[in-house]
Design a protein around this motif. Structure first.
Motif, PDB file in Angstrom:
ATOM      1  N   HIS A  37     -48.006  -2.757 -15.989  1.00 59.31           N
ATOM      2  CA  HIS A  37     -47.018  -2.498 -14.928  1.00 59.31           C
ATOM      3  C   HIS A  37     -47.108  -1.037 -14.485  1.00 59.31           C
ATOM      4  O   HIS A  37     -47.365  -0.149 -15.296  1.00 59.31           O
ATOM      5  N   ARG A  41     -41.032   3.686 -16.843  1.00 62.63           N
ATOM      6  CA  ARG A  41     -39.618   3.445 -17.134  1.00 62.63           C
ATOM      7  C   ARG A  41     -39.333   1.941 -17.265  1.00 62.63           C
ATOM      8  O   ARG A  41     -38.568   1.524 -18.119  1.00 62.63           O
ATOM      9  N   TYR A  42     -39.999   1.159 -16.445  1.00 63.14           N
ATOM     10  CA  TYR A  42     -39.856  -0.293 -16.541  1.00 63.14           C
ATOM     11  C   TYR A  42     -40.215  -0.752 -17.962  1.00 63.14           C
ATOM     12  O   TYR A  42     -39.488  -1.527 -18.586  1.00 63.14           O
ATOM     13  N   TYR A  45     -37.552   0.246 -20.441  1.00 61.74           N
ATOM     14  CA  TYR A  45     -36.364  -0.610 -20.297  1.00 61.74           C
ATOM     15  C   TYR A  45     -36.585  -1.979 -20.960  1.00 61.74           C
ATOM     16  O   TYR A  45     -35.689  -2.533 -21.578  1.00 61.74           O
ATOM     17  N   CYS A 217     -39.780  -0.951  -6.746  1.00 65.21           N
ATOM     18  CA  CYS A 217     -38.424  -0.874  -7.308  1.00 65.21           C
ATOM     19  C   CYS A 217     -37.555  -2.023  -6.812  1.00 65.21           C
ATOM     20  O   CYS A 217     -36.792  -2.612  -7.578  1.00 65.21           O
ATOM     21  N   CYS A 220     -37.997  -4.970  -8.788  1.00 63.13           N
ATOM     22  CA  CYS A 220     -37.936  -4.750 -10.241  1.00 63.13           C
ATOM     23  C   CYS A 220     -36.688  -5.398 -10.851  1.00 63.13           C
ATOM     24  O   CYS A 220     -35.602  -5.354 -10.281  1.00 63.13           O
ATOM     25  N   PHE A 222     -34.977  -4.271 -13.125  1.00 62.15           N
ATOM     26  CA  PHE A 222     -34.003  -3.257 -13.542  1.00 62.15           C
ATOM     27  C   PHE A 222     -33.486  -2.433 -12.368  1.00 62.15           C
ATOM     28  O   PHE A 222     -32.930  -1.351 -12.561  1.00 62.15           O
ATOM     29  N   TYR A 223     -33.687  -2.940 -11.167  1.00 57.16           N
ATOM     30  CA  TYR A 223     -33.367  -2.177  -9.954  1.00 57.16           C
ATOM     31  C   TYR A 223     -31.931  -1.639  -9.979  1.00 57.16           C
ATOM     32  O   TYR A 223     -31.692  -0.456  -9.743  1.00 57.16           O
ATOM     33  N   HIS A 227     -31.426   2.327 -10.291  1.00 62.01           N
ATOM     34  CA  HIS A 227     -31.162   3.065  -9.049  1.00 62.01           C
ATOM     35  C   HIS A 227     -29.718   3.000  -8.558  1.00 62.01           C
ATOM     36  O   HIS A 227     -29.332   3.770  -7.689  1.00 62.01           O
TER      37      HIS A 227
HETATM   38  S1  SF4 Z   1     -36.510   0.294 -10.394  1.00 65.60           S
HETATM   39 FE1  SF4 Z   1     -38.459   1.377  -9.971  1.00 65.60          FE
HETATM   40  S2  SF4 Z   1     -38.351   3.259 -11.160  1.00 65.60           S
HETATM   41 FE2  SF4 Z   1     -36.765   1.874 -11.942  1.00 65.60          FE
HETATM   42  S3  SF4 Z   1     -37.724   0.803 -13.677  1.00 65.60           S
HETATM   43 FE3  SF4 Z   1     -38.020  -0.468 -11.879  1.00 65.60          FE
HETATM   44  S4  SF4 Z   1     -40.011   0.126 -11.017  1.00 65.60           S
HETATM   45 FE4  SF4 Z   1     -39.371   1.735 -12.430  1.00 65.60          FE
END
Ligand code: SF4
Ligand code: SF4
Length: 340
Positions: A37, A41-42, A45, A217, A220, A222-223, A227
């Motif tokens: 990936h 950070r992904y 997480y 993002c 993602c 975890f968006y 964020h």
């Molecule tokens: S939202 Fe973006 S920066 Fe945050 S973990 Fe997902 S890919 Fe990474």
């Protein structure tokens, strides 16, 4: 006249709902299928169980479709004379790195493939929609599907095998595309270095992008947490007291001992969030607590005996339910209340 509901729609909805009721859990290790990936950070997480992605029933069914293709491919390969070892030969073929925290389960390993009959190769089976299939067939897996390429390099590195056979199936036409992937030591080592870095970090690494409009993002899992100030789950992996140690184990600095996966999923009343995971600014701290200032200027403390904002109440409720589900956690009693 009362409208009669459409039976087919009801059946489909109930099937989707049935998929959604199946219990999903965080994976214990950092997966080879994820290490390619784009975002560090992904990966962190995922490894730290920050949130469990939820999928609708249709998507869950689609994931199952891919899995169901595997036995068919095994049968076909054996049918043409390949000596193939897979999970249907007895047990899953698992591999882990030296830390025990990074690895995965291999679809199969075999020899007798027509392209190189004497060579042992890792088998990786993937199903694709037509667009994705034609992309991989025209550009090759390394370019078109870097995550799949990274997965195979990791397996080859961990299993000490020099080849992998990428077996792609077009779900729309049943066409097959096969590609031999050679072990690339530099790539495999770089992936291992990345995994080691993610596992060792006690705080989240840099974001792929600080811009919430970034398309990776937006896709993602975890968006919201990453964020938009979403809350993480309360479990041992999001707690400041936990650390991954050797042999894939975890330890708690408060309990002064190892904590197994079922315990980690639940945590305990002494949970304290890793500060960068809290969507507020740390302003103070004391013995086992951190004080934060929220965007609206209010302050709150996180730690045993302190309160968090109401936004954590759902997470707390979920934790209680999980506790109930696993009973008294190997004889160690839990408090009824979780005094965050
Ligand atoms: S939202 Fe973006 S920066 Fe945050 S973990 Fe997902 S890919 Fe990474
Ligand atoms: S203090 Fe509790 S929640 Fe935190 S790591 Fe230890 S057992 Fe888990």
């Amino acid at each position: 006249m009362v409208a009669v509901p459409e039976p087919v729609r009801t059946t489909a909805k109930e099937i989707y709902a049935w998929y959604e009721q199946q219990k999903e859990e965080h994976r214990e290790h950092l997966g080879a299928s994820q290490i390619g990936h784009q975002c560090d950070r992904y990966l962190w997480y995922v490894f730290r169980w920050v949130n469990l992605p939820t999928f609708n029933g249709r998507l869950l069914r689609l994931f199952g479709t891919g899995k169901r293709e595997e036995p068919r491919v095994y049968e076909e390969l054996r049918g043409i004379g390949v000596e193939l070892h897979t999970e249907d030969s007895g047990k899953q073929i698992e591999c882990r790195d030296a830390s025990g925290h990074f690895g995965g389960s291999i679809d199969g390993i075999g020899r007798g493939f027509p392209e190189a009959p004497k060579t042992w190769a890792i088998l990786e089976v993937k199903t694709h929609g037509s667009k994705s299939y034609h992309e991989v067939a025209s550009k090759g897996v390394e370019t078109a599907k870097p995550q799949h390429y990274a997965q195979m390099q990791t397996y080859m590195g961990l299993m000490n095998v020099e080849r992998a056979l990428y077996f792609a199936v077009n779900k729309d036409t049943d066409e097959i595309y096969v590609e031999w992937v050679h072990y690339n030591e530099a790539d495999a080592k770089a992936l291992q270095t990345r995994a080691t870095y993610i596992i060792a970090r006690s705080t989240p690494p840099e974001r792929l992008s600080a811009d919430p409009a970034n398309w990776v993002c937006k896709m993602c899992d975890f968006y919201k947490t990453c964020h938009h100030g979403g809350w993480p789950e309360a479990n041992c992996r999001t707690c400041s007291h936990s650390t991954p140690i050797e042999n894939g184990k975890w330890t708690c600095s408060l309990l002064v001992g190892t904590i197994d996966a079922s315990w980690q999923r639940v945590g305990c009343k002494d949970h304290v969030f890793i500060p960068p995971l809290v969507p507020a600014t740390p302003v103070d701290g004391g013995v086992n607590y951190v004080e934060y200032e929220a965007k609206d200027g209010t302050t709150f403390k996180n730690g045993p005996g302190h309160t968090l904002s109401a936004s954590l109440s759902n997470s707390t409720k979920a934790t209680k339910l999980k506790r109930k589900a696993i009973g008294d956690n190997n004889g160690v009693p839990f408090d009824d209340e979780i005094p965050f």
